[in-house]
Design a protein around this motif. Sequence first.
Motif, mmCIF file in Angstrom:
data_model
loop_
_atom_site.group_PDB
_atom_site.id
_atom_site.type_symbol
_atom_site.label_atom_id
_atom_site.label_comp_id
_atom_site.label_asym_id
_atom_site.label_seq_id
_atom_site.Cartn_x
_atom_site.Cartn_y
_atom_site.Cartn_z
ATOM 1 N N LYS A 40 0.860 -1.181 0.000
ATOM 2 C CA LYS A 40 0.000 0.000 0.000
ATOM 3 C C LYS A 40 0.894 1.228 0.000
ATOM 4 N N THR A 41 0.654 2.149 -0.904
ATOM 5 C CA THR A 41 1.544 3.300 -1.061
ATOM 6 C C THR A 41 0.765 4.607 -1.091
ATOM 7 N N ARG A 42 1.503 5.703 -0.909
ATOM 8 C CA ARG A 42 0.939 7.042 -1.085
ATOM 9 C C ARG A 42 1.910 7.861 -1.917
ATOM 10 N N ARG A 43 1.377 8.504 -2.947
ATOM 11 C CA ARG A 43 2.210 9.364 -3.793
ATOM 12 C C ARG A 43 1.382 10.576 -4.205
ATOM 13 N N GLU A 44 1.927 11.753 -3.942
ATOM 14 C CA GLU A 44 1.248 13.008 -4.274
ATOM 15 C C GLU A 44 -0.178 13.028 -3.721
ATOM 16 N N GLY A 45 -0.330 12.531 -2.486
ATOM 17 C CA GLY A 45 -1.608 12.569 -1.807
ATOM 18 C C GLY A 45 -2.572 11.458 -2.155
ATOM 19 N N SER A 46 -2.229 10.631 -3.132
ATOM 20 C CA SER A 46 -3.130 9.547 -3.547
ATOM 21 C C SER A 46 -2.571 8.204 -3.097
ATOM 22 N N GLU A 47 -3.462 7.365 -2.592
ATOM 23 C CA GLU A 47 -3.043 6.031 -2.175
ATOM 24 C C GLU A 47 -3.165 5.058 -3.332
ATOM 25 N N GLY A 48 -2.263 4.073 -3.340
ATOM 26 C CA GLY A 48 -2.260 3.101 -4.422
ATOM 27 C C GLY A 48 -1.760 1.747 -3.952
#
Length: 410
Positions: free
Chosen positions: A142-150
């Motif tokens: 589970k990741t977060r990049r530029e405010g979005s989780e993915g």
Amino acid sequence: MSHQTNPQVVIIGAGPAGMMLAYQLVTNGVPVRVLERHPDFEREFRGELLQPASLAPLEKLGLLPLLVERKAARPNVERRMFVGHSRRVMVPGGKERGSLISQAGFLQVLHELCGRFPHYRLDFGTTVLGTIRDNGKVVALKTRREGSEGRIDGDVFVDCSGRNSGLRKDVGLQVEATQVPADVVWLRFDFSDAPEALPDGVDVHMFGKGVVAVFFPTTRSRLQVAYSAPGDLGSLRKNLPELRRQLLPVVPAKLRPHLEAKLDERTESQFLRVVVDKLERWYVPGLLFLGDAAHTMSPSGGQGLNLALRDSMVAANHMLDAIRTGQPVDEQVFQKIEAERRPEADMIQAMQTRVHRMVMAPMFVEHLMFTVLGVVLKLSKKASQGGPGGPLVEPRYGVPVSQLPGPGAS
């Protein structure tokens, strides 16, 4: 998902362990994706002394000459130990000459070389929040990049994100920690106006009762200073008058007038909480921990960088052994990596703990201890024959820079 004999490897952390592992895998045809939470390689203060055992494989791969050519490495650097300002003392292993490297420069070179292959990807600004498991095996992050989780899937995951890795707790691994008596204030000064004043090596000065100061040059004519002492160093870092009062008396005479003029509110600084800990086990199904994420080192002796590189070389050896014979990169492979690397990590952590206790003694006791140690080392054949810097690790599948495709080949 990739076929098991050509697994998609996801590496968390673009530090020395992560990027050196990426280089070895990518250059052998293994697809690698690296996740780094910082926006670039220019980040925290870093240890920069490469010891002889780490230099040999980098020299063989052609990486060290490339770093020297780019002025990102300074070869033939000696680490010197002093009690007080002037008494140089002997240490086990004898004189040790290594190289000072810019970690940012080193990581950038590895990134550029990996970038020549289409099966390599590095995502900056990507924070790993946790793992996703299927029947107990890590299958995604589970990741977060530029405010979005993915979500990022893969076949094999390797955590090289350092001492602050949140995945240790996420997967339920227990941590064994050793109490260390003092933390570190790390400072960096611009000496572009007086490069001749910079030390030509790594100088460690011990003043008794836990006071230790380390001085060494880094790239772009800068000086790094690590100051360790009992007390609240986090508050000391923010209290400039008190920091000046404590630090300046332990600065060598040649450097003192420069630091007296340069130490002010604009000085780059960082507080480092010193930790010595290790995981009960370096892996769970699908996920391997390496470097400080597996065994957090104290700054003592500049060992963290060197162990991280040796971890990555051994990991690549065993992972590529499995891939080339059509075997899965699974817990059996992880166990072999840990079995080969844990003894050195445990030994050095035990040594670091002894050193921390030693520097807490009054300075007259330190003088006495090093006098006795000097006699022992002179009488010991091992002292003259020993190879400083740890065991030599051979990257069995190391591809020299000269054999890589040219820039833009991907």
